[in-house]
Design a protein around this motif. Structure first.
Motif, PDB file in Angstrom:
ATOM      1  N   GLU A   4       0.813  -1.222   0.000  1.00 28.16           N
ATOM      2  CA  GLU A   4       0.000   0.000   0.000  1.00 28.16           C
ATOM      3  C   GLU A   4       0.842   1.266   0.000  1.00 28.16           C
ATOM      4  O   GLU A   4       0.332   2.357  -0.255  1.00 28.16           O
ATOM      5  CB  GLU A   4      -0.936   0.003   1.208  1.00 28.16           C
ATOM      6  CG  GLU A   4      -2.034  -1.026   1.082  1.00 28.16           C
ATOM      7  CD  GLU A   4      -3.019  -0.971   2.222  1.00 28.16           C
ATOM      8  OE1 GLU A   4      -3.734   0.039   2.346  1.00 28.16           O
ATOM      9  OE2 GLU A   4      -3.055  -1.942   3.007  1.00 28.16           O
ATOM     10  N   THR A   5       2.121   1.154   0.309  1.00 30.01           N
ATOM     11  CA  THR A   5       2.976   2.338   0.278  1.00 30.01           C
ATOM     12  C   THR A   5       3.425   2.617  -1.152  1.00 30.01           C
ATOM     13  O   THR A   5       3.320   3.741  -1.648  1.00 30.01           O
ATOM     14  CB  THR A   5       4.212   2.117   1.181  1.00 30.01           C
ATOM     15  OG1 THR A   5       3.749   1.597   2.421  1.00 30.01           O
ATOM     16  CG2 THR A   5       4.978   3.409   1.401  1.00 30.01           C
ATOM     17  N   ASN A  61       2.135   1.146  -3.817  1.00 30.23           N
ATOM     18  CA  ASN A  61       1.062   0.850  -4.777  1.00 30.23           C
ATOM     19  C   ASN A  61       1.513  -0.121  -5.865  1.00 30.23           C
ATOM     20  O   ASN A  61       1.238   0.062  -7.066  1.00 30.23           O
ATOM     21  CB  ASN A  61       0.515   2.136  -5.412  1.00 30.23           C
ATOM     22  CG  ASN A  61      -0.322   2.927  -4.430  1.00 30.23           C
ATOM     23  OD1 ASN A  61      -0.965   2.345  -3.551  1.00 30.23           O
ATOM     24  ND2 ASN A  61      -0.295   4.240  -4.552  1.00 30.23           N
ATOM     25  N   ARG A  77      -5.469  -4.871   0.383  1.00 35.77           N
ATOM     26  CA  ARG A  77      -5.303  -3.836   1.409  1.00 35.77           C
ATOM     27  C   ARG A  77      -5.429  -4.442   2.808  1.00 35.77           C
ATOM     28  O   ARG A  77      -6.265  -5.323   3.034  1.00 35.77           O
ATOM     29  CB  ARG A  77      -6.383  -2.767   1.250  1.00 35.77           C
ATOM     30  CG  ARG A  77      -6.183  -1.878   0.053  1.00 35.77           C
ATOM     31  CD  ARG A  77      -7.039  -0.628   0.173  1.00 35.77           C
ATOM     32  NE  ARG A  77      -7.052   0.093  -1.088  1.00 35.77           N
ATOM     33  CZ  ARG A  77      -6.065   0.883  -1.502  1.00 35.77           C
ATOM     34  NH1 ARG A  77      -4.980   1.046  -0.771  1.00 35.77           N
ATOM     35  NH2 ARG A  77      -6.147   1.508  -2.662  1.00 35.77           N
ATOM     36  N   GLU A 136      -9.326   0.983  -8.414  1.00 42.40           N
ATOM     37  CA  GLU A 136      -9.982   0.017  -7.522  1.00 42.40           C
ATOM     38  C   GLU A 136     -11.478   0.261  -7.570  1.00 42.40           C
ATOM     39  O   GLU A 136     -11.915   1.415  -7.566  1.00 42.40           O
ATOM     40  CB  GLU A 136      -9.460   0.249  -6.086  1.00 42.40           C
ATOM     41  CG  GLU A 136      -9.975  -0.744  -5.085  1.00 42.40           C
ATOM     42  CD  GLU A 136      -9.472  -0.450  -3.657  1.00 42.40           C
ATOM     43  OE1 GLU A 136      -8.558   0.375  -3.490  1.00 42.40           O
ATOM     44  OE2 GLU A 136     -10.023  -1.054  -2.730  1.00 42.40           O
TER      45      GLU A 136
END
Ligand code: FAD
Ligand code: NAP
Length: 530
Positions: free
Chosen positions: A114-115, A117, A391, A460
């Motif tokens: 998530e950092t 992507n 996520r 998303e």
């Protein structure tokens, strides 16, 4: 050290190969990871005797390249597995795809960072790949189902699964053979195995409907005619719910006088193939109409199968077309052979596999080889075998604990930049899969190009859009008779699998319209971020 690509594509069947071609064409870097040693997917793994397509070859083929259409020559109405595999290899070489496919590599894990992507993709060979996008092309029918029958490991002879058949083939000459299952794979292979084997015993849990293929060599004049009119044929096919160009009779079966109805069924039967279900428009909408088709096929079984007791056991009791209709070459007639025995295990499951055969209904059956024609953990099986984490480290398995939920069968909330070619919630298995695959691949390729142009790095679906689509899939399923039986479409063949009608049954034209609307609405239903 991880290797970096714009996209990692998982699987080198028809889906993965075309995806690679399209991404390359748009200047993206991509690597395909494939568990097998070669391309072709379904046609690489399913090498059982009699394996062939049941959508006519000229339609079960790519349409993205008219040069390919013109140069490739289909030899039979329904191409055999070896011919389909040759076709897959031809496509692979013609478009120079092989250099970007890593074979003998099974993806085991995919984790979204998530950092950054990006996705980290890991394999059974210890490779690590980092990619902005992961595109699964892992197949709807690619995870073989080996039922947990007690004693399976005790059998002393060889056991073959139709979905993972030995590459060198199997010669059953002089052997006694037991087959479990009477789905499409069994129905294609049983007539051939029966001709080879000393004795064949078929264990049938659910009697199945099948119609004759009337396969034939293709006449060169016919092939020339098709080649001259491919565009028109493909365009017509896209207007049909199944993406197949065959005539649909828009009359209701039950409202058609009996003699005319029988004449129509007879005509479809004599023509052969899946078009039988298009004999009347309401065969999957009205119980009464469906029953007329059931009765027609049941009469055929009684006519072909000489022993009335065997004919009775072979007679299906459910809705025709609810489980996927099978297409055969001499299936019913095979049960007239003296070397074939049918064992009805509908009411009593197989007790156990023994070292020399199996025990069912209190009786021991002995054979040299065992064939499992027991199908697949369909639509979600291959995806859920991989540890996919989106996520918050949430796994796809957790997310789909009560059944798969997707937006358009292509994307999942909480799993950014992950695309699923022919995923659950797409028309896929209810259609000619080649045009459905091409439509998904084109959607994804165009989407990635748009994101690049906009400087967007994350796409998303939003929860509301996904819920809307899940509702749409459920609503369309509830209208047809197809969702009413214990089929693999609803996961009924896998103990413990949530019962959800997985594919979208609204038809290919309606589905394409939904996708086009989404694109026209600037990827309506998705959140895009830098
Ligand atoms: P597949 O061909 O299934 O390819 C998926 C690939 O992904 C496989 O090669 C597999 O090894 C690989 N893979 C899976 N998981 C991983 C992993 N974790 N890591 C690496 N690689 C992985 N459809 C029709 O429309 N008409 C027909 O006539 C027809 N006949 C069929 C006959 C049989 C016997 C079967 C089983 C299916 C048939 N189908 C038919 C459906 C068929 O699956 C599709 O038409 C089509 O071939 C699917 O292509 P695909 O690329 O999506 O998936
Ligand atoms: P399938 O349709 O799921 O058939 C599996 C068979 O095994 C069924 O008869 C099933 O019985 C039986 N079975 C499963 N577990 C069993 C157990 N524990 N005990 C006894 N019987 C058991 O699988 P498939 O034949 O491989 O076909 C799957 C799909 O692939 C098809 O529907 C089609 O979409 C595609 N396909 C197409 C073709 C073609 O003609 N081109 C050929 C093969 C496959 P139940 O019905 O009772 O569950």
């Amino acid at each position: 050290m991880a290797k970096n690509f714009d996209a990692v594509i998982v699987g080198a069947g028809f889906g993965g190969m075309y995806m690679l071609h399209r991404l390359r064409g748009k200047g993206f870097s991509a690597r395909v990871l494939e568990a097998g040693t070669g391309v072709g997917g379904t046609w690489y793994w399913n090498r059982y005797p009699g394996a062939r397509c049941d959508v006519e070859s000229v339609q079960y083929s790519y349409q993205f390249s008219s040069e390919l259409e013109q140069e490739w020559e289909w030899s039979e109405r329904y191409a055999t597995q070896p011919e389909l595999l040759r076709y897959a290899n031809h496509v692979c070489d013609r478009f120079d795809l092989r250099r970007d496919i890593q074979f003998e590599t099974r993806v085991t894990k995919a984790t979204f960072d998530e950092t950054a992507n990006t996705w980290l993709v890991e394999t059974d060979r210890g490779d690590k790949f980092v990619a902005r996008f992961v595109i699964t092309a892992m197949g709807c029918l690619s995870s073989p189902n080996t039922p947990k029958i007690p004693g399976l490991a005790d059998f002393q002879g060889p056991t073959y699964h139709t979905g993972n058949w030995p590459h060198d083939g199997v010669d059953f000459t002089g052997k006694t053979v037991g087959v479990i299952g009477t789905g499409s794979s069994a129905i294609q292979s049983i007539p051939i195995m029966a001709r080879q084997a000393k004795h064949l015993t078929v264990f049938q849990r659910t009697a199945n409907y099948t119609v004759p293929a009337h396969n034939k060599k293709l006449d060169p004049a016919y092939v020339a005619k098709v080649k001259a009119s491919y565009r028109e044929m493909r365009a017509r096919a896209k207007t049909k719910p199944a993406g197949i160009d065959f005539d649909i009779n828009y009359a209701s079966a039950i409202e058609t006088p009996q003699d005319e109805r029988t004449r129509k069924f007879e005509e479809s039967w004599n023509y052969g193939g899946l078009g039988f279900m298009a004999s009347f428009v309401d065969l999957l909408l009205s119980d009464e109409s469906n029953k007329t088709a059931q009765d027609f096929v049941k009469a055929k079984i009684r006519e072909i199968v000489k022993d009335p007791v065997t004919a009775e056991v072979l007679t299906p009791r459910n809705i025709i077309g609810c489980k996927r209709l099978c297409v055969d070459d001499g299936y019913w007639d095979t049960f007239n052979r003296p070397n074939v025995t049918l064992v009805d295990i509908r009411d009593e499951p197989i007790e156990r596999i023994t070292p020399t055969g199996l025990r069912a209904r209190g009786q021991d059956y002995a054979f040299d080889c065992l064939v499992l024609a027991t199908g697949f953990d369909a639509m979600t099986g291959a995806l859920l075998k991989v540890d996919i984490r989106g996520r918050g480290g949430v796994t796809l398995r957790e997310k789909w604990g009560e059944g798969p939920k997707t937006y358009l069968g292509l994307t999942v909330v909480g799993f950014p930049n992950l695309f699923t070619i022919t995923g659950p919630g797409s028309p896929s298995v209810l259609t000619n899969m080649l045009p459905s695959i091409e439509q998904h691949v084109d959607f994804i390729a165009d989407c990635l190009e748009t994101l690049r142009a906009k400087g967007v790095s994350v796409i998303e679906p939003v929860e509301q859009a996904q819920e809307m689509w899940v509702g749409e899939v459920g609503k369309s399923a509830s209208i047809t008779l197809r969702s009413t039986c214990s089929s693999w479409y609803v996961g009924a063949n896998i103990p413990g699998k949530p019962r959800v009608f997985m594919p979208y049954i609204g038809g290919l034209p309606a589905y394409i319209e939904h996708c086009n609307d989404v694109v026209a609405g600037d990827y309506k239903g998705f959140s895009l971020s830098e």
